[in-house]
Motif scaffolding. Sequence first.
Motif, PDB file in Angstrom:
ATOM      1  N   TRP A 147       0.788  -1.234   0.000  1.00 32.56           N
ATOM      2  CA  TRP A 147       0.000   0.000   0.000  1.00 32.56           C
ATOM      3  C   TRP A 147       0.820   1.285   0.000  1.00 32.56           C
ATOM      4  N   TYR A 148       1.943   1.293   0.670  1.00 31.19           N
ATOM      5  CA  TYR A 148       2.746   2.519   0.721  1.00 31.19           C
ATOM      6  C   TYR A 148       3.773   2.551  -0.412  1.00 31.19           C
ATOM      7  N   VAL A 149       4.659   1.552  -0.428  1.00 33.61           N
ATOM      8  CA  VAL A 149       5.705   1.561  -1.448  1.00 33.61           C
ATOM      9  C   VAL A 149       5.135   1.203  -2.824  1.00 33.61           C
ATOM     10  N   GLY A 150       4.103   0.368  -2.873  1.00 35.86           N
ATOM     11  CA  GLY A 150       3.512  -0.031  -4.149  1.00 35.86           C
ATOM     12  C   GLY A 150       2.455   0.932  -4.642  1.00 35.86           C
ATOM     13  N   ALA A 151       1.298   0.898  -4.010  1.00 39.06           N
ATOM     14  CA  ALA A 151       0.141   1.665  -4.493  1.00 39.06           C
ATOM     15  C   ALA A 151       0.345   3.174  -4.379  1.00 39.06           C
ATOM     16  N   LEU A 152       0.806   3.650  -3.233  1.00 38.27           N
ATOM     17  CA  LEU A 152       0.984   5.096  -3.064  1.00 38.27           C
ATOM     18  C   LEU A 152       2.066   5.623  -4.003  1.00 38.27           C
ATOM     19  N   LEU A 153       3.171   4.897  -4.110  1.00 38.25           N
ATOM     20  CA  LEU A 153       4.233   5.323  -5.013  1.00 38.25           C
ATOM     21  C   LEU A 153       3.700   5.450  -6.440  1.00 38.25           C
ATOM     22  N   ASP A 154       2.912   4.486  -6.865  1.00 37.70           N
ATOM     23  CA  ASP A 154       2.335   4.524  -8.205  1.00 37.70           C
ATOM     24  C   ASP A 154       1.431   5.747  -8.363  1.00 37.70           C
ATOM     25  N   LYS A 155       0.609   6.020  -7.354  1.00 35.42           N
ATOM     26  CA  LYS A 155      -0.299   7.177  -7.415  1.00 35.42           C
ATOM     27  C   LYS A 155       0.488   8.488  -7.450  1.00 35.42           C
ATOM     28  N   VAL A 156       1.528   8.596  -6.636  1.00 33.45           N
ATOM     29  CA  VAL A 156       2.337   9.819  -6.608  1.00 33.45           C
ATOM     30  C   VAL A 156       3.027  10.015  -7.956  1.00 33.45           C
ATOM     31  N   GLN A 157       3.571   8.947  -8.511  1.00 35.14           N
ATOM     32  CA  GLN A 157       4.217   9.067  -9.817  1.00 35.14           C
ATOM     33  C   GLN A 157       3.215   9.517 -10.880  1.00 35.14           C
ATOM     34  N   ARG A 158       2.036   8.940 -10.882  1.00 33.31           N
ATOM     35  CA  ARG A 158       1.009   9.337 -11.869  1.00 33.31           C
ATOM     36  C   ARG A 158       0.611  10.801 -11.693  1.00 33.31           C
ATOM     37  N   MET A 159       0.511  11.238 -10.428  1.00 29.51           N
ATOM     38  CA  MET A 159       0.185  12.650 -10.171  1.00 29.51           C
ATOM     39  C   MET A 159       1.280  13.563 -10.715  1.00 29.51           C
ATOM     40  N   LEU A 160       2.533  13.178 -10.505  1.00 22.68           N
ATOM     41  CA  LEU A 160       3.649  13.973 -11.029  1.00 22.68           C
ATOM     42  C   LEU A 160       3.608  14.043 -12.550  1.00 22.68           C
ATOM     43  N   LEU A 161       3.361  12.914 -13.192  1.00 27.67           N
ATOM     44  CA  LEU A 161       3.285  12.894 -14.653  1.00 27.67           C
ATOM     45  C   LEU A 161       2.121  13.743 -15.161  1.00 27.67           C
ATOM     46  N   ASN A 162       0.969  13.659 -14.497  1.00 26.31           N
ATOM     47  CA  ASN A 162      -0.192  14.486 -14.890  1.00 26.31           C
ATOM     48  C   ASN A 162       0.108  15.969 -14.704  1.00 26.31           C
ATOM     49  N   TRP A 163       0.752  16.318 -13.595  1.00 22.11           N
ATOM     50  CA  TRP A 163       1.122  17.710 -13.331  1.00 22.11           C
ATOM     51  C   TRP A 163       2.077  18.220 -14.402  1.00 22.11           C
ATOM     52  N   MET A 164       3.028  17.378 -14.787  1.00 23.70           N
ATOM     53  CA  MET A 164       3.995  17.781 -15.820  1.00 23.70           C
ATOM     54  C   MET A 164       3.311  17.954 -17.174  1.00 23.70           C
ATOM     55  N   GLU A 165       2.353  17.094 -17.479  1.00 25.44           N
ATOM     56  CA  GLU A 165       1.612  17.227 -18.734  1.00 25.44           C
ATOM     57  C   GLU A 165       0.837  18.533 -18.767  1.00 25.44           C
ATOM     58  N   LYS A 166       0.171  18.850 -17.670  1.00 23.05           N
ATOM     59  CA  LYS A 166      -0.599  20.111 -17.605  1.00 23.05           C
ATOM     60  C   LYS A 166       0.325  21.312 -17.702  1.00 23.05           C
ATOM     61  N   LYS A 167       1.473  21.205 -17.072  1.00 21.94           N
ATOM     62  CA  LYS A 167       2.443  22.299 -17.115  1.00 21.94           C
ATOM     63  C   LYS A 167       2.958  22.524 -18.528  1.00 21.94           C
ATOM     64  N   ASP A 168       3.113  21.431 -19.274  1.00 21.29           N
ATOM     65  CA  ASP A 168       3.565  21.527 -20.664  1.00 21.29           C
ATOM     66  C   ASP A 168       2.424  21.949 -21.591  1.00 21.29           C
ATOM     67  N   GLY A 169       1.201  22.004 -21.089  1.00 21.06           N
ATOM     68  CA  GLY A 169       0.055  22.405 -21.895  1.00 21.06           C
ATOM     69  C   GLY A 169      -0.474  21.333 -22.819  1.00 21.06           C
ATOM     70  N   ARG A 170      -0.249  20.117 -22.507  1.00 19.34           N
ATOM     71  CA  ARG A 170      -0.715  19.006 -23.371  1.00 19.34           C
ATOM     72  C   ARG A 170      -2.082  18.542 -22.992  1.00 19.34           C
TER      73      ARG A 170
END
Length: 170
Positions: A147-170
């Motif tokens: 739950w922490y190292v697996g699921a949460l890490l995956d969610k945090v990574q996806r949030m970072l990728l989504n944030w970067m996409e929005k920042k790039d205007g995609r």
Amino acid sequence: MSKKWDNLTLAFCIALLPPIWAVLAPHIHVSTGAVALICTGVYVANGNRFSDGVKISVGFLLGDFWAWAALHIMDLLQWNPDLELFVTLFVMGGLVVLISGLVPSLVYCPAWLCGWAIGLTIMSPLGMEGMKGYPWQIAVAMLMGVWYVGALLDKVQRMLLNWMEKKDGR
């Protein structure tokens, strides 16, 4: 998002979250913290499927109990130690596959087998008296791995990728 950003965000998340657990674990009296990384591996190998987190967790917890039970059974038997080991692993291993095959929506068989192996590896050298609180420590580390190292890490990574996409205007 490019493979480069995927790798960089994953590297950042792995560099950040597991070390936090490694520092925290001894403070909550869990000396088996590294078990979390093994369990994360099973979670990730299953495709980071959050929807399977419960059945993976159930599998690990059953494996932890299975290790404890196997060690108790072998302690009670008064046979040749090699025969005790073979018969116990034969019967209990077969039961894992049969039971998990009956309820695959509730139990992830690879997690049960892996959890059993983890428990046996840690508790076997301790002897019956030495393993007192270890099943609980192992269980906590297993759940943190899913739950922490697996699921949460995956969610945090996806949030970072989504944030970067929005920042790039995609």
